[in-house]
Design a protein around this motif. Structure first.
Motif, PDB file in Angstrom:
ATOM      1  N   LEU A 190       0.782  -1.219   0.003  1.00 31.36           N
ATOM      2  CA  LEU A 190      -0.055   0.013  -0.123  1.00 31.36           C
ATOM      3  C   LEU A 190       0.761   1.316  -0.106  1.00 31.36           C
ATOM      4  O   LEU A 190       1.454   1.703   1.134  1.00 31.36           O
ATOM      5  N   PRO A 191       0.777   1.903  -1.100  1.00 36.58           N
ATOM      6  CA  PRO A 191       1.886   3.081  -0.984  1.00 36.58           C
ATOM      7  C   PRO A 191       0.860   4.522  -1.257  1.00 36.58           C
ATOM      8  O   PRO A 191       1.453   5.518  -1.681  1.00 36.58           O
ATOM      9  N   ALA A 201      -9.508   3.508  -3.025  1.00 36.27           N
ATOM     10  CA  ALA A 201      -8.308   2.856  -3.439  1.00 36.27           C
ATOM     11  C   ALA A 201      -7.232   1.907  -2.546  1.00 36.27           C
ATOM     12  O   ALA A 201      -6.956   0.941  -2.470  1.00 36.27           O
ATOM     13  N   GLY A 202      -7.114   2.989  -1.430  1.00 39.90           N
ATOM     14  CA  GLY A 202      -6.383   2.333  -0.142  1.00 39.90           C
ATOM     15  C   GLY A 202      -7.151   1.381   0.428  1.00 39.90           C
ATOM     16  O   GLY A 202      -6.396   0.282   1.009  1.00 39.90           O
ATOM     17  N   ILE A 203      -8.092   1.573   0.801  1.00 41.50           N
ATOM     18  CA  ILE A 203      -8.765   0.753   1.499  1.00 41.50           C
ATOM     19  C   ILE A 203      -9.018  -0.686   1.001  1.00 41.50           C
ATOM     20  O   ILE A 203      -8.975  -1.613   1.677  1.00 41.50           O
ATOM     21  N   GLN A 204      -9.075  -0.484  -0.256  1.00 43.34           N
ATOM     22  CA  GLN A 204      -9.152  -1.766  -1.102  1.00 43.34           C
ATOM     23  C   GLN A 204      -8.046  -2.736  -0.923  1.00 43.34           C
ATOM     24  O   GLN A 204      -8.018  -4.092  -1.021  1.00 43.34           O
ATOM     25  N   GLY A 242       1.869 -16.652  -3.345  1.00 43.73           N
ATOM     26  CA  GLY A 242       3.061 -16.372  -3.809  1.00 43.73           C
ATOM     27  C   GLY A 242       3.271 -15.097  -4.665  1.00 43.73           C
ATOM     28  O   GLY A 242       4.204 -14.697  -5.000  1.00 43.73           O
ATOM     29  N   ARG A 243       1.945 -14.619  -4.915  1.00 44.26           N
ATOM     30  CA  ARG A 243       2.178 -13.389  -5.872  1.00 44.26           C
ATOM     31  C   ARG A 243       2.217 -11.872  -5.162  1.00 44.26           C
ATOM     32  O   ARG A 243       1.791 -12.000  -4.120  1.00 44.26           O
ATOM     33  N   ARG A 244       2.555 -11.129  -5.827  1.00 41.24           N
ATOM     34  CA  ARG A 244       2.526  -9.808  -5.371  1.00 41.24           C
ATOM     35  C   ARG A 244       2.120  -8.517  -5.932  1.00 41.24           C
ATOM     36  O   ARG A 244       2.280  -8.527  -7.255  1.00 41.24           O
ATOM     37  N   TYR A 245       1.238  -7.812  -5.319  1.00 40.91           N
ATOM     38  CA  TYR A 245       0.538  -6.580  -5.961  1.00 40.91           C
ATOM     39  C   TYR A 245       0.686  -5.627  -5.398  1.00 40.91           C
ATOM     40  O   TYR A 245       1.132  -5.233  -3.997  1.00 40.91           O
ATOM     41  N   THR A 246       0.588  -4.419  -6.027  1.00 42.30           N
ATOM     42  CA  THR A 246       0.542  -3.120  -5.684  1.00 42.30           C
ATOM     43  C   THR A 246      -0.418  -2.074  -6.524  1.00 42.30           C
ATOM     44  O   THR A 246      -0.943  -2.668  -7.258  1.00 42.30           O
ATOM     45  N   SER A 247      -0.798  -1.059  -6.014  1.00 33.25           N
ATOM     46  CA  SER A 247      -1.595   0.050  -6.523  1.00 33.25           C
ATOM     47  C   SER A 247      -1.134   1.306  -6.503  1.00 33.25           C
ATOM     48  O   SER A 247      -0.827   1.884  -5.370  1.00 33.25           O
ATOM     49  N   VAL A 248      -1.233   1.988  -7.600  1.00 32.24           N
ATOM     50  CA  VAL A 248      -0.443   3.366  -7.561  1.00 32.24           C
ATOM     51  C   VAL A 248      -1.433   4.306  -8.704  1.00 32.24           C
ATOM     52  O   VAL A 248      -2.351   3.730  -9.218  1.00 32.24           O
ATOM     53  N   ARG A 268      -5.748  16.467  -6.223  1.00 36.90           N
ATOM     54  CA  ARG A 268      -6.861  16.302  -5.288  1.00 36.90           C
ATOM     55  C   ARG A 268      -7.418  14.984  -5.209  1.00 36.90           C
ATOM     56  O   ARG A 268      -7.197  14.213  -6.029  1.00 36.90           O
ATOM     57  N   GLY A 269      -7.485  14.579  -3.834  1.00 44.02           N
ATOM     58  CA  GLY A 269      -8.005  13.232  -3.558  1.00 44.02           C
ATOM     59  C   GLY A 269      -6.850  12.260  -4.076  1.00 44.02           C
ATOM     60  O   GLY A 269      -5.580  12.681  -3.851  1.00 44.02           O
ATOM     61  N   PRO A 270      -7.366  10.859  -4.525  1.00 41.81           N
ATOM     62  CA  PRO A 270      -6.333   9.940  -4.831  1.00 41.81           C
ATOM     63  C   PRO A 270      -5.603  10.127  -6.281  1.00 41.81           C
ATOM     64  O   PRO A 270      -5.843   9.265  -7.110  1.00 41.81           O
TER      65      PRO A 270
END
Length: 395
Positions: free
Chosen positions: A97-98, A105-108, A152-158, A377-379
């Motif tokens: 979570l960045p 988006a962050g909550i999810q 074993g998978r890795r995810y992120t959201s930006v 503004r916002g995300p």
């Protein structure tokens, strides 16, 4: 009646402290209404009747066209979104979570972590978002198992601005390559930026959605398995499926306007975005209906101009296009440009010449300004009111 309690969300690494309250909300406990630490705790308006069964989360919309509204999301909607996301991406995994965790988006990211049974890694945002902090957090990814569901998978959201900064940094780019999928959403992502990311070996996936749809529900132009999309009679995109909010807290009037039900019982949310299906059957968002620029009586979708700038002006790292008032044309197309480090600033004539073969004459910018950063503004969404003020006196 479901109880509703404010939930203060710390910034940065401390954001993980909200996981117990979020888990409880998903398990049938009090629904939560997150807000940023240090801000005034929100006061829930009179619901005007019973709260929806299974209500788990009340989250503010971006408020880009007036006061933010409070979308009511049930446990079923949140879990449907998380489950369908993992299905689309190739299985559950560990998330980084960045971004702030009080926006949808962050909550999810946290909800998906709960569903996957993994420990989320949260980037340090004490100095704002930096590639170094992202890379440090990415280095902390591990099995993170709580329930053994991790694949074993890795995810992120930006958001797009974060992606731009990470690709401009060697360590940030290397960190991005660690992920099996990097979700990019919150604002329009230029095709040139996506191409640059993929050329660098980053597995990017665009997302489209909003608080009313429990976050992204259309990935790379295709709805998730539990979601649907169609165009309304006015060209606005309508979204349906299991992730839809139950409505707006305390605003039954706005709920009736935005949420409709077909005779067969299918519910739809009417967005403020116009869009179309491309030749491959993927949804393309042209922009918000209230952001369309009317210049000389002709309509211009800012996103199409932004995409043309991204493809024809390689020295532009980011851009945003708005309409500003003009005594002759009513409005003119105006562009704010963020340049790659060390790039020379183009003049208005340079920009127009570069775009002539890509856009009709009325869509060519008549005002251009080079800025260090886009006002947001916002995300990660461009602050279009601030952009209009900034570009009003540009040439």
């Amino acid at each position: 009646m479901t109880r509703l309690q404010p939930l203060e969300v710390p910034s940065g690494t401390a954001a993980a402290q909200v996981l117990p309250a979020l888990r409880a909300a998903l398990d049938g406990g009090p629904a939560v209404m997150p807000y940023a630490a240090g801000a005034q705790a929100p006061t829930a308006p009179d619901a005007g009747g019973p709260l929806p069964d299974g209500l788990a989360l009340v989250v503010g919309t971006s408020g880009s066209t007036g006061s933010p509204k409070l979308a009511m999301l049930t446990r079923d909607a949140l879990l449907a979104s998380a489950t369908a996301t993992h299905e689309r991406l190739g299985g559950p995994g560990q998330w980084l979570l960045p971004m702030p965790a009080h926006h949808i988006a962050g909550i999810q990211v946290l909800v998906r972590s709960i569903v996957a049974g993994t420990r989320p890694v949260v980037a340090d945002l004490s100095a704002g978002f930096t590639p170094a902090a992202f890379a440090e957090a990415a280095a902390g990814l591990d099995a993170g198992l709580d329930t053994g569901l991790d694949s074993g998978r890795r995810y992120t959201s930006v958001v797009p601005t974060q992606l731009v900064r990470l690709l401009a940094d060697k360590g940030g780019t290397e960190a991005l390559r660690r992920f099996d999928a990097v979700l990019v959403g919150g604002a329009a992502t230029a095709p040139a930026l996506l191409a640059r990311a993929r050329e660098a070996g980053v597995r990017v996936t665009t997302t489209y959605g909003m608080s009313e749809t429990a976050g992204g529900c259309v990935y790379d132009g295709l709805p998730l398995s539990c979601s649907r999309a169609r165009a309304g009679t006015d060209g606005r995109i309508q979204l349906g499926g299991d992730t839809l909010a139950a409505g707006y807290l305390g605003r039954p009037d706005l709920t009736r306007e935005a949420f409709t039900t077909d005779p067969d019982g299918t519910r739809w949310f009417t967005t403020d975005d116009v869009g179309h299906l491309d030749a491959q059957g993927r949804w393309h968002v042209d922009g918000r209906i209230d952001d369309l620029v009317t210049t000389g009586g002709l309509k211009v979708a800012p996103r199409l101009v932004e995409e043309a700038i991204g493809s024809r002006l390689p020295d532009v790292a980011e851009c945003a296009v708005v309409g500003v008032a003009d005594p002759e044309w009513g409005e003119v197309v105006a562009a704010a440009l963020v340049l790659a480090d060390g790039s020379p600033a183009p003049g208005l004539a340079d920009v127009r010449d570069a775009l002539r073969d890509a856009l009709p004459g009325h869509a060519l910018p008549r005002r251009v300004a080079v800025v260090d950063t886009l006002p947001l503004r916002g995300p990660g969404k461009p602050d279009r009111a601030a952009l209009r003020a900034l570009l009003a006196d540009s040439s």
